[in-house]
Scaffold this motif. Sequence first.
Motif, PDB file in Angstrom:
ATOM      1  N   THR A   2       0.815  -1.220   0.000  1.00  0.00           N
ATOM      2  CA  THR A   2       0.000   0.000   0.000  1.00  0.00           C
ATOM      3  C   THR A   2       0.846   1.266   0.000  1.00  0.00           C
ATOM      4  O   THR A   2       0.319   2.362  -0.181  1.00  0.00           O
ATOM      5  N   ASN A   3       2.157   1.110   0.232  1.00  0.00           N
ATOM      6  CA  ASN A   3       3.088   2.237   0.340  1.00  0.00           C
ATOM      7  C   ASN A   3       2.762   3.135   1.531  1.00  0.00           C
ATOM      8  O   ASN A   3       3.123   4.313   1.557  1.00  0.00           O
ATOM      9  N   GLN A   4       2.089   2.578   2.534  1.00  0.00           N
ATOM     10  CA  GLN A   4       1.734   3.362   3.712  1.00  0.00           C
ATOM     11  C   GLN A   4       2.702   3.091   4.859  1.00  0.00           C
ATOM     12  O   GLN A   4       3.191   1.971   5.031  1.00  0.00           O
ATOM     13  N   LEU A   5       2.960   4.133   5.624  1.00  0.00           N
ATOM     14  CA  LEU A   5       3.793   4.003   6.811  1.00  0.00           C
ATOM     15  C   LEU A   5       2.968   3.420   7.952  1.00  0.00           C
ATOM     16  O   LEU A   5       1.844   3.862   8.210  1.00  0.00           O
ATOM     17  N   LEU A   6       3.527   2.443   8.629  1.00  0.00           N
ATOM     18  CA  LEU A   6       2.848   1.794   9.745  1.00  0.00           C
ATOM     19  C   LEU A   6       3.264   2.377  11.088  1.00  0.00           C
ATOM     20  O   LEU A   6       2.461   2.463  12.017  1.00  0.00           O
ATOM     21  N   HIS A   7       4.534   2.768  11.185  1.00  0.00           N
ATOM     22  CA  HIS A   7       5.044   3.286  12.455  1.00  0.00           C
ATOM     23  C   HIS A   7       6.348   4.015  12.191  1.00  0.00           C
ATOM     24  O   HIS A   7       7.142   3.591  11.344  1.00  0.00           O
ATOM     25  N   VAL A   8       6.561   5.125  12.887  1.00  0.00           N
ATOM     26  CA  VAL A   8       7.825   5.860  12.796  1.00  0.00           C
ATOM     27  C   VAL A   8       8.237   6.307  14.192  1.00  0.00           C
ATOM     28  O   VAL A   8       7.400   6.659  15.016  1.00  0.00           O
ATOM     29  N   ARG A   9       9.534   6.269  14.444  1.00  0.00           N
ATOM     30  CA  ARG A   9      10.087   6.753  15.707  1.00  0.00           C
ATOM     31  C   ARG A   9      11.447   7.380  15.450  1.00  0.00           C
ATOM     32  O   ARG A   9      12.132   7.038  14.496  1.00  0.00           O
ATOM     33  N   LEU A  10      11.832   8.274  16.338  1.00  0.00           N
ATOM     34  CA  LEU A  10      13.118   8.947  16.244  1.00  0.00           C
ATOM     35  C   LEU A  10      13.952   8.593  17.468  1.00  0.00           C
ATOM     36  O   LEU A  10      13.501   8.751  18.602  1.00  0.00           O
ATOM     37  N   CYS A  12      17.260  19.622   8.004  1.00  0.00           N
ATOM     38  CA  CYS A  12      17.780  19.691   9.374  1.00  0.00           C
ATOM     39  C   CYS A  12      16.813  20.512  10.205  1.00  0.00           C
ATOM     40  O   CYS A  12      16.522  21.646   9.870  1.00  0.00           O
ATOM     41  N   PHE A  13      16.279  19.937  11.268  1.00  0.00           N
ATOM     42  CA  PHE A  13      15.379  20.662  12.148  1.00  0.00           C
ATOM     43  C   PHE A  13      16.226  21.540  13.069  1.00  0.00           C
ATOM     44  O   PHE A  13      17.022  21.039  13.851  1.00  0.00           O
ATOM     45  N   SER A  14      16.042  22.833  12.956  1.00  0.00           N
ATOM     46  CA  SER A  14      16.847  23.762  13.749  1.00  0.00           C
ATOM     47  C   SER A  14      16.029  24.325  14.904  1.00  0.00           C
ATOM     48  O   SER A  14      14.844  24.615  14.758  1.00  0.00           O
ATOM     49  N   HIS A  15      16.688  24.472  16.029  1.00  0.00           N
ATOM     50  CA  HIS A  15      16.094  25.118  17.200  1.00  0.00           C
ATOM     51  C   HIS A  15      14.838  24.399  17.682  1.00  0.00           C
ATOM     52  O   HIS A  15      13.884  25.033  18.130  1.00  0.00           O
ATOM     53  N   VAL A  16      14.818  23.082  17.586  1.00  0.00           N
ATOM     54  CA  VAL A  16      13.687  22.313  18.112  1.00  0.00           C
ATOM     55  C   VAL A  16      14.219  21.160  18.949  1.00  0.00           C
ATOM     56  O   VAL A  16      15.353  20.712  18.779  1.00  0.00           O
ATOM     57  N   GLU A  17      13.380  20.678  19.848  1.00  0.00           N
ATOM     58  CA  GLU A  17      13.717  19.503  20.628  1.00  0.00           C
ATOM     59  C   GLU A  17      13.444  18.246  19.791  1.00  0.00           C
ATOM     60  O   GLU A  17      12.579  18.258  18.908  1.00  0.00           O
ATOM     61  N   PRO A  18      14.164  17.156  20.060  1.00  0.00           N
ATOM     62  CA  PRO A  18      13.917  15.916  19.312  1.00  0.00           C
ATOM     63  C   PRO A  18      12.460  15.458  19.381  1.00  0.00           C
ATOM     64  O   PRO A  18      11.925  14.942  18.396  1.00  0.00           O
ATOM     65  N   GLU A  19      11.813  15.650  20.534  1.00  0.00           N
ATOM     66  CA  GLU A  19      10.410  15.240  20.670  1.00  0.00           C
ATOM     67  C   GLU A  19       9.520  16.021  19.708  1.00  0.00           C
ATOM     68  O   GLU A  19       8.550  15.485  19.157  1.00  0.00           O
TER      69      GLU A  19
END
Length: 211
Positions: free
Chosen positions: A105-113, A187-194
């Motif tokens: 289906t090309n759908q994402l089931l779960h993502v985590r960082l 690149c996410f700048s000036h943000v927390e990982p959460e």
Amino acid sequence: MPEISRLSGNRDWIDLDFVERERTPELAMKIGIQSHVAGLSLSNTVGLLDSLGVQRSKKAIHDWVQKADLQPESGRSPNQIALDETVIRINDEQFWLYAAADPQTNQLLHVRLFSTTTTALTEIFLRELQQKHDVETAVFLVDGAQHLQTALQRAGLRFQMRRHGNRNAVERIFRELKRRTSSFSNCFSHVEPETAEKWLQSFARWHNAPN
């Protein structure tokens, strides 16, 4: 605001239950969330809403995305699952984005960082995936990464090593993710990982949504 109603795209996947006393029209909020999650920078999203007669700050739009807490829907029963990871940079530090996708289906089931990539963290990811979806009979498609294979073995899940074919589904999604975040210089700048993780999970929900 008739101008807003002419913008295309299904937005039923955006749940605004978090809204209590918000003076912004709900359709404008959904457009703001949809636009930013789809890859538009906060500044450009502010400009888009302004062109529609809605003046809101970058912080307001950022807060909408965070409070909406969007994630891929649960309850899937895929036959195959492409499992992979890629590097995301946050404040010039390296983090690992884990993703599981259904290649049919090309759908994402779960993502985590995660801040690193280990067998133990892969096991955490797999346990969360098992809680969300019926994956006990699925075949996981992985590359040669030993920690992925070890974690799958410990979880009693079946897997195949595959560098091409259906496993490319998650790699295509990663390429799309990086393309859409190119306005953020990937690149996410000036943000927390959460905060970055919530945006990535929101992206996954948007990616899965019907057009």
